[in-house]
Design a protein around this motif. Structure first.
Motif, PDB file in Angstrom:
ATOM      1  N   PHE A 168      -4.162  -6.024  -7.716  1.00  0.00           N
ATOM      2  CA  PHE A 168      -2.824  -4.442  -7.777  1.00  0.00           C
ATOM      3  C   PHE A 168      -2.828  -3.500  -8.345  1.00  0.00           C
ATOM      4  O   PHE A 168      -2.649  -3.801  -9.578  1.00  0.00           O
ATOM      5  CB  PHE A 168      -1.472  -5.901  -6.969  1.00  0.00           C
ATOM      6  CG  PHE A 168      -0.270  -4.391  -6.717  1.00  0.00           C
ATOM      7  CD1 PHE A 168      -0.497  -4.042  -5.505  1.00  0.00           C
ATOM      8  CD2 PHE A 168       0.240  -4.517  -7.147  1.00  0.00           C
ATOM      9  CE1 PHE A 168       0.419  -3.866  -4.975  1.00  0.00           C
ATOM     10  CE2 PHE A 168       1.572  -3.642  -7.068  1.00  0.00           C
ATOM     11  CZ  PHE A 168       1.736  -3.281  -6.077  1.00  0.00           C
ATOM     12  N   CYS A 191       0.280  -1.099  -0.204  1.00  0.00           N
ATOM     13  CA  CYS A 191       0.016  -0.074  -0.076  1.00  0.00           C
ATOM     14  C   CYS A 191       1.059   1.583  -0.022  1.00  0.00           C
ATOM     15  O   CYS A 191       1.669   1.719   0.709  1.00  0.00           O
ATOM     16  CB  CYS A 191      -0.727   0.114   1.443  1.00  0.00           C
ATOM     17  SG  CYS A 191      -2.300   1.715   1.634  1.00  0.00           S
ATOM     18  N   MET A 246     -12.425   3.747   2.471  1.00  0.00           N
ATOM     19  CA  MET A 246     -11.255   2.960   1.415  1.00  0.00           C
ATOM     20  C   MET A 246     -10.087   3.972   1.505  1.00  0.00           C
ATOM     21  O   MET A 246      -9.488   3.491  -0.166  1.00  0.00           O
ATOM     22  CB  MET A 246     -11.611   1.907   0.407  1.00  0.00           C
ATOM     23  CG  MET A 246     -12.543   1.034   1.009  1.00  0.00           C
ATOM     24  SD  MET A 246     -13.188  -0.148   0.204  1.00  0.00           S
ATOM     25  CE  MET A 246     -14.631  -0.672   0.506  1.00  0.00           C
ATOM     26  N   GLY A 247     -10.285   4.985   1.537  1.00  0.00           N
ATOM     27  CA  GLY A 247      -8.795   5.926   1.480  1.00  0.00           C
ATOM     28  C   GLY A 247      -7.942   5.626   1.285  1.00  0.00           C
ATOM     29  O   GLY A 247      -7.358   5.074   2.414  1.00  0.00           O
ATOM     30  N   VAL A 286      -6.236  -8.753  -2.352  1.00  0.00           N
ATOM     31  CA  VAL A 286      -5.550  -8.185  -3.193  1.00  0.00           C
ATOM     32  C   VAL A 286      -5.246  -9.150  -4.307  1.00  0.00           C
ATOM     33  O   VAL A 286      -4.337 -10.459  -3.440  1.00  0.00           O
ATOM     34  CB  VAL A 286      -4.339  -6.490  -2.799  1.00  0.00           C
ATOM     35  CG1 VAL A 286      -3.713  -7.627  -1.689  1.00  0.00           C
ATOM     36  CG2 VAL A 286      -4.061  -6.077  -4.008  1.00  0.00           C
ATOM     37  N   GLY A 313      -5.706   6.214   5.307  1.00  0.00           N
ATOM     38  CA  GLY A 313      -6.005   5.842   6.687  1.00  0.00           C
ATOM     39  C   GLY A 313      -6.369   4.905   7.327  1.00  0.00           C
ATOM     40  O   GLY A 313      -7.661   3.963   6.091  1.00  0.00           O
ATOM     41  N   HIS A 319      -6.642 -10.660   2.477  1.00  0.00           N
ATOM     42  CA  HIS A 319      -5.744 -10.199   1.710  1.00  0.00           C
ATOM     43  C   HIS A 319      -4.554 -12.194   1.597  1.00  0.00           C
ATOM     44  O   HIS A 319      -3.334 -11.812   0.325  1.00  0.00           O
ATOM     45  CB  HIS A 319      -4.814  -8.947   1.509  1.00  0.00           C
ATOM     46  CG  HIS A 319      -5.705  -8.036   1.033  1.00  0.00           C
ATOM     47  ND1 HIS A 319      -5.509  -7.779   0.589  1.00  0.00           N
ATOM     48  CD2 HIS A 319      -5.272  -6.939   2.439  1.00  0.00           C
ATOM     49  CE1 HIS A 319      -6.340  -6.635   0.566  1.00  0.00           C
ATOM     50  NE2 HIS A 319      -5.838  -5.754   1.132  1.00  0.00           N
ATOM     51  N   ILE A 365      -9.244  -7.615  -5.774  1.00  0.00           N
ATOM     52  CA  ILE A 365      -8.687  -6.011  -6.162  1.00  0.00           C
ATOM     53  C   ILE A 365      -7.854  -6.962  -7.011  1.00  0.00           C
ATOM     54  O   ILE A 365      -7.009  -7.500  -6.285  1.00  0.00           O
ATOM     55  CB  ILE A 365      -8.291  -5.273  -5.316  1.00  0.00           C
ATOM     56  CG1 ILE A 365      -9.518  -5.373  -3.996  1.00  0.00           C
ATOM     57  CG2 ILE A 365      -8.014  -3.545  -5.457  1.00  0.00           C
ATOM     58  CD1 ILE A 365      -9.171  -4.334  -2.602  1.00  0.00           C
TER      59      ILE A 365
HETATM   60  N1  SAH Z   1      -6.701   0.852   6.273  1.00  0.00           N
HETATM   61  C1  SAH Z   1      -8.091   0.021   5.617  1.00  0.00           C
HETATM   62  C2  SAH Z   1      -8.708   1.500   4.881  1.00  0.00           C
HETATM   63  C3  SAH Z   1      -7.955   1.792   3.552  1.00  0.00           C
HETATM   64  S1  SAH Z   1      -6.989   0.965   2.037  1.00  0.00           S
HETATM   65  C4  SAH Z   1      -7.678  -0.805   5.041  1.00  0.00           C
HETATM   66  O1  SAH Z   1      -6.838  -1.099   5.183  1.00  0.00           O
HETATM   67  O2  SAH Z   1      -8.812  -1.576   4.586  1.00  0.00           O
HETATM   68  C5  SAH Z   1      -9.002   0.447   1.180  1.00  0.00           C
HETATM   69  C6  SAH Z   1      -8.123  -0.826   0.697  1.00  0.00           C
HETATM   70  O3  SAH Z   1      -7.403  -1.093  -0.292  1.00  0.00           O
HETATM   71  C7  SAH Z   1      -7.609  -2.186   1.799  1.00  0.00           C
HETATM   72  O4  SAH Z   1      -9.045  -3.587   1.057  1.00  0.00           O
HETATM   73  C8  SAH Z   1      -5.703  -1.681   1.348  1.00  0.00           C
HETATM   74  O5  SAH Z   1      -5.817  -3.147   0.727  1.00  0.00           O
HETATM   75  C9  SAH Z   1      -6.674  -1.492  -0.407  1.00  0.00           C
HETATM   76  N2  SAH Z   1      -4.952  -1.245  -0.958  1.00  0.00           N
HETATM   77  C10 SAH Z   1      -3.910  -0.669  -0.779  1.00  0.00           C
HETATM   78  N3  SAH Z   1      -3.375  -0.659  -0.938  1.00  0.00           N
HETATM   79  C11 SAH Z   1      -3.112  -1.712  -2.509  1.00  0.00           C
HETATM   80  C12 SAH Z   1      -2.579  -1.070  -3.559  1.00  0.00           C
HETATM   81  N4  SAH Z   1      -1.390  -0.961  -3.979  1.00  0.00           N
HETATM   82  N5  SAH Z   1      -3.530  -2.276  -4.950  1.00  0.00           N
HETATM   83  C13 SAH Z   1      -4.608  -2.021  -4.134  1.00  0.00           C
HETATM   84  N6  SAH Z   1      -5.202  -2.429  -3.024  1.00  0.00           N
HETATM   85  C14 SAH Z   1      -4.883  -1.981  -2.505  1.00  0.00           C
END
Ligand code: SAH
Ligand code: SF4
Length: 405
Positions: free
Chosen positions: A334, A153, A201-202, A303, A204, A260, A332
């Motif tokens: 990546f 992330c 899901m932004g 992911v 934080g 994940h 999702i």
């Molecule tokens: N912190 C919280 C919410 C924000 S992240 C959490 O982790 O759930 C929102 C989603 O995006 C999470 O499922 C996270 O794992 C996913 N995510 C983060 N980085 C990513 C990436 N590079 N590619 C795809 N999904 C990603």
């Protein structure tokens, strides 16, 4: 709402930053506050106790029902009080530093929060709006940056971290409604709003800022104001187990878990908070989530990382793991970012994985990448200042390298 490529509004990172104090610095904004906080502010400027409820109700409807941006328009509030309000407060939203519109209609706003003190130039966060045929989803941030360091992330690599206040979280929805002219009272005849769903899901970890997230959700879902259904608000967590029950009890929103991985060894690596709260404890908290049922399923985000967690054996393990929990699985792809160590799984592998999960009885939509041309996808959000700082550092290093040659 498809936009042409040439309608992309490039951010203006090199434009000089405003140095004079903005009005919002001298007069605090009331935009985004809860009813209780509004009552407190009004009480502090001398509005009599017996009038507070009514005054809060009036301001509430103007601000959240109709999107008022100044007190002058509040025709049912006495002229004197309007003047008094304007003398002490504003209705300023977070400042829109840039707006980008993708070819697919996705919009991304870079917002600057009002400075919290003399040394603060205003934290920056990103908000993304994703229009779809049957809904419009706003992806909001709960913190500036994130203290957790999930290895895939981008947000987790950002150094600057602070909690957003409830008003700053609500402010993200206000900006979206402002830009889309989407307040209930602005288009009374329209059956549905542009923003119908919210996902945390932004940037934080919302469960590390639960009190503010809870208050923000109360404002967003208020029936006399912004009117979002709590069933259309989803809070995503990396797995802060001790806060999950409270999230359910105090917000009654939908839960999403960033899973994940299907075993602790791999999850410890990808989502390091797993070392504190391993998978078994996390799933127990999910089983106990208030209101969970087949009609209100928990979303498990997964992911797809090439060669890391995307084998068919892992698809099987995932299905086994979630047995008995009313669940949806959200695969999702990546989203790579500069310097990331992973690759996205091949499309055929994602399909194989998804087919297995689907045949086991789970709805398993693969999240279509949206707004790729404007880097609006999950996990790519990182504030512009951080990027600029990184660029400045790089330039400095290059100069130093040149000068030492
Ligand atoms: N912190 C919280 C919410 C924000 S992240 C959490 O982790 O759930 C929102 C989603 O995006 C999470 O499922 C996270 O794992 C996913 N995510 C983060 N980085 C990513 C990436 N590079 N590619 C795809 N999904 C990603
Ligand atoms: Fe933080 Fe979520 Fe990113 Fe993990 S995935 S670093 S918890 S924002």
């Amino acid at each position: 709402m498809t936009m042409q490529a040439d309608s992309l509004t490039a951010p203006a990172p090199d434009a000089p930053r405003v140095s004079e104090p903005r009005p919002s610095q001298s007069r605090p904004s009331l935009a985004g506050l809860t009813r209780e906080a509004l009552a407190e502010r009004l009480g502090a400027i001398g509005v009599p106790e017996r009038e507070l409820r009514m005054r809060v109700g009036q301001i509430w409807q103007w601000l959240y029902g109709r999107g008022a941006t100044d007190f002058a328009s509040m025709s049912n509030v006495s002229k004197d009080l309007r003047a008094q309000l304007a003398e002490h407060f504003t209705l300023a939203r977070p400042e829109v530093v840039s707006e980008q519109i993708s070819r697919d209609g996705t919009r991304k706003w870079l917002l600057r929060m009002a400075p919290t003190g003399p040394l603060d130039r205003g934290a920056e966060i990103e908000v993304v709006y994703i229009p779809e045929a049957d809904r419009g989803t706003l992806c909001v941030s709960s913190q500036v940056g994130c203290t957790l360091n999930c290895t895939f992330c981008h947000t987790g690599t950002q150094k600057l971290v602070r909690n957003l206040s409830a008003a700053e979280i609500v402010g993200q929805l206000l900006v979206a409604r402002d830009r889309l002219r989407d307040y209930p009272g602005q288009q009374p005849g329209r059956a549905s709003r542009f923003v119908t769903n919210i996902v945390f899901m932004g940037m934080g970890e919302p469960l590390y800022n639960l009190d503010n997230a809870r208050d923000a959700i109360a404002v967003m879902s208020d029936a006399e104001g912004l009117q979002l259904s709590r069933r259309r608000i989803t809070v995503s967590t990396s797995g802060v187990v001790p806060e999950i029950a409270r999230l359910g009890a105090e917000t009654n929103t939908m839960l999403a878990i960033s899973l994940h991985a299907t075993n602790d060894e791999l999850r410890n690596e990808l989502v390091p908070i797993n070392r504190k709260y391993p998978i078994a404890e996390l799933l127990d908290a999910c089983r106990a989530y208030p209101g969970v049922s087949n009609a209100r399923r928990i979303t498990f985000e997964y992911v797809m990382l090439k060669g890391v967690n995307d084998s068919l054996a892992e698809a099987k393990a995932l299905v086994r793991l979630l047995k008995g929990i009313p669940a949806k699985i959200n695969l999702i792809p990546f989203n790579p970012w500069p310097g990331s160590r992973y690759e996205c799984s091949d499309w055929e592998q994602i399909e194989r994985f998804s087919d297995y999960v689907f045949n086991a009885g789970y709805s398993s939509p693969v999240r279509t990448p949206r707004g790729r041309d404007i880097l609006a996808a999950c996990g790519q959000l990182k504030s512009e200042t951080e990027k600029l700082r990184a660029r400045a550092r790089l330039m400095l290093e290059e100069q130093l390298a040149l000068s030492s040659e």
